[in-house]
Motif scaffolding. Structure first.
Motif, PDB file in Angstrom:
ATOM      1  N   LYS A   6       0.827  -1.204   0.000  1.00  0.00           N
ATOM      2  CA  LYS A   6       0.000   0.000   0.000  1.00  0.00           C
ATOM      3  C   LYS A   6       0.863   1.256   0.000  1.00  0.00           C
ATOM      4  O   LYS A   6       0.556   2.229  -0.693  1.00  0.00           O
ATOM      5  CB  LYS A   6      -0.940  -0.005   1.207  1.00  0.00           C
ATOM      6  N   LEU A   9       2.344   1.668  -3.495  1.00  0.00           N
ATOM      7  CA  LEU A   9       1.344   2.128  -4.458  1.00  0.00           C
ATOM      8  C   LEU A   9       1.037   3.612  -4.287  1.00  0.00           C
ATOM      9  O   LEU A   9       0.758   4.311  -5.263  1.00  0.00           O
ATOM     10  CB  LEU A   9       0.062   1.304  -4.334  1.00  0.00           C
ATOM     11  N   LYS A  10       1.092   4.105  -3.048  1.00  0.00           N
ATOM     12  CA  LYS A  10       0.872   5.534  -2.800  1.00  0.00           C
ATOM     13  C   LYS A  10       1.999   6.379  -3.381  1.00  0.00           C
ATOM     14  O   LYS A  10       1.768   7.450  -3.916  1.00  0.00           O
ATOM     15  CB  LYS A  10       0.770   5.803  -1.299  1.00  0.00           C
ATOM     16  N   LYS A  11       3.235   5.877  -3.283  1.00  0.00           N
ATOM     17  CA  LYS A  11       4.403   6.625  -3.761  1.00  0.00           C
ATOM     18  C   LYS A  11       4.495   6.657  -5.284  1.00  0.00           C
ATOM     19  O   LYS A  11       4.984   7.619  -5.860  1.00  0.00           O
ATOM     20  CB  LYS A  11       5.686   6.021  -3.190  1.00  0.00           C
ATOM     21  N   ASN A  12       4.061   5.587  -5.940  1.00  0.00           N
ATOM     22  CA  ASN A  12       4.190   5.503  -7.389  1.00  0.00           C
ATOM     23  C   ASN A  12       2.879   5.004  -8.004  1.00  0.00           C
ATOM     24  O   ASN A  12       2.506   3.843  -7.813  1.00  0.00           O
ATOM     25  CB  ASN A  12       5.343   4.572  -7.764  1.00  0.00           C
ATOM     26  N   GLU A  13       2.217   5.857  -8.758  1.00  0.00           N
ATOM     27  CA  GLU A  13       0.912   5.518  -9.332  1.00  0.00           C
ATOM     28  C   GLU A  13       0.998   4.477 -10.438  1.00  0.00           C
ATOM     29  O   GLU A  13       0.000   3.854 -10.786  1.00  0.00           O
ATOM     30  CB  GLU A  13       0.244   6.775  -9.873  1.00  0.00           C
ATOM     31  N   GLN A  14       2.172   4.260 -11.022  1.00  0.00           N
ATOM     32  CA  GLN A  14       2.315   3.302 -12.120  1.00  0.00           C
ATOM     33  C   GLN A  14       2.429   1.858 -11.637  1.00  0.00           C
ATOM     34  O   GLN A  14       2.331   0.935 -12.432  1.00  0.00           O
ATOM     35  CB  GLN A  14       3.535   3.653 -12.963  1.00  0.00           C
ATOM     36  N   ILE A  16       1.465  -1.715  -9.972  1.00  0.00           N
ATOM     37  CA  ILE A  16       0.282  -2.574  -9.953  1.00  0.00           C
ATOM     38  C   ILE A  16       0.535  -3.656  -8.904  1.00  0.00           C
ATOM     39  O   ILE A  16       1.642  -4.183  -8.799  1.00  0.00           O
ATOM     40  CB  ILE A  16       0.060  -3.225 -11.333  1.00  0.00           C
ATOM     41  N   HIS A  17      -0.477  -3.993  -8.143  1.00  0.00           N
ATOM     42  CA  HIS A  17      -0.330  -5.042  -7.131  1.00  0.00           C
ATOM     43  C   HIS A  17      -1.312  -6.171  -7.432  1.00  0.00           C
ATOM     44  O   HIS A  17      -2.483  -5.926  -7.709  1.00  0.00           O
ATOM     45  CB  HIS A  17      -0.583  -4.488  -5.726  1.00  0.00           C
ATOM     46  N   THR A  67       4.157  -6.878  -6.689  1.00  0.00           N
ATOM     47  CA  THR A  67       4.017  -5.459  -6.980  1.00  0.00           C
ATOM     48  C   THR A  67       4.962  -5.208  -8.142  1.00  0.00           C
ATOM     49  O   THR A  67       6.150  -5.526  -8.062  1.00  0.00           O
ATOM     50  CB  THR A  67       4.384  -4.594  -5.767  1.00  0.00           C
ATOM     51  N   TYR A  69       5.512  -3.105 -12.393  1.00  0.00           N
ATOM     52  CA  TYR A  69       5.103  -2.105 -13.372  1.00  0.00           C
ATOM     53  C   TYR A  69       5.467  -2.594 -14.768  1.00  0.00           C
ATOM     54  O   TYR A  69       6.366  -3.410 -14.930  1.00  0.00           O
ATOM     55  CB  TYR A  69       5.716  -0.727 -13.087  1.00  0.00           C
TER      56      TYR A  69
END
Length: 91
Positions: A6, A9-14, A16-17, A67, A69
């Motif tokens: 989590k 994902l907050k730090k980098n919008e690209q 995917i988890h 996680t 990209y």
């Protein structure tokens, strides 16, 4: 260092988890000082890649949380889509 998906994902919008994906194939090979790992997931045609300094346990048939990209790699003059794994954890 324990990383929370989590927070990543907050730090980098690209990023995917994905949770509980079954590994169909896991290949490890030496590339310089690193071990390059390539895994294929069930119902997915794109390879997932990550590097480690040591060999890793075989993930064939296991379920993993990832996680990652999307990225592209040039192979034999052709552009190929791959997924770069940032975090992988066996479930």
């Amino acid at each position: 260092m324990i990383s929370d998906p989590k927070d990543l994902l907050k730090k980098n919008e690209q990023l995917i988890h994905s949770d509980a994906k079954r590994v169909v194939s896991h290949v490890q090979r030496q590339k310089g000082e690193w071990i390059l790992h390539t895994i294929m997931l069930e119902d997915c045609d794109v390879p997932f890649r990550f590097k480690r300094q040591k060999k890793y346990m075989s993930l064939d048939g296991c379920r993993v949380n990832l996680t990652y990209y999307a990225d592209t790699e040039l192979v034999a003059g052709m552009s190929m889509e791959i997924m770069k794994v940032v975090r992988i954890k066996r479930t």
